[in-house]
Design an enzyme around this catalytic site. Sequence first.
Site, PDB file in Angstrom:
ATOM      1  N   GLU A   1       6.020   2.605   5.454  1.00 29.59           N
ATOM      2  CA  GLU A   1       4.914   2.778   5.753  1.00 29.59           C
ATOM      3  C   GLU A   1       4.770   1.746   7.274  1.00 29.59           C
ATOM      4  OE1 GLU A   1       3.570   2.434   1.660  1.00 29.59           O
ATOM      5  OE2 GLU A   1       5.221   1.440   2.746  1.00 29.59           O
TER       6      GLU A   1
ATOM      7  N   CYS B   1       1.532  -1.127  -0.033  1.00 31.77           N
ATOM      8  CA  CYS B   1       1.049  -2.109  -0.975  1.00 31.77           C
ATOM      9  C   CYS B   1       0.138  -3.136   0.425  1.00 31.77           C
ATOM     10  CB  CYS B   1       2.673  -3.275  -0.302  1.00 31.77           C
ATOM     11  SG  CYS B   1       2.584  -3.778   1.229  1.00 31.77           S
TER      12      CYS B   1
END
Length: 172
Positions: free
Chosen positions: A67, A95
């Site tokens: 990401e 996360c």
Amino acid sequence: MRTETEASAATAMAEDLQWMQLAFNQSVEAFERGDWPTGAVLVREGRVLATGQNRQVTQGDFTVHAETDAIRRALAAAGPAATEGATLYCTMEPCPMCAGALKLAGVSRIVLALRHARLGRTDLGSYCLESFFQMTGWQPQLSQGVMEAEYLALRRRWGRDAVAASPATDPG
């Protein structure tokens, strides 16, 4: 005969599958290179802004998740407003670090292949995106399960996740 709503939903599902396939391909490349097999694609208005892969092993930088890699690449290519309103397609549930980066980047939709709970991960406790959303007041649209079986098989083949032996990890 399909209604306009059904046709629109089918088109959206086909687009989700197309972009998730690209994210999955990124995760396979990361796997083959020796990194955590996670891939991401940032899309806005039907156009790829950037792709990303987990590179924390090969770059020796624990902040280079798929990401953050995609966000950095999009910003480098198109400037600071590039990610505002974008959709993130990611093979693994982000996360907490990545969720924070996505919030700051202005991502408005997240599409996932696999959730931590489905994989049975034990290293993140009870964390899930919804708890992050509740804690921060950020409410992007969330979709899940796109190519889940394919990515779960890759993640299991990789075999380095801290997982619990439970029914949640059973692919059936």
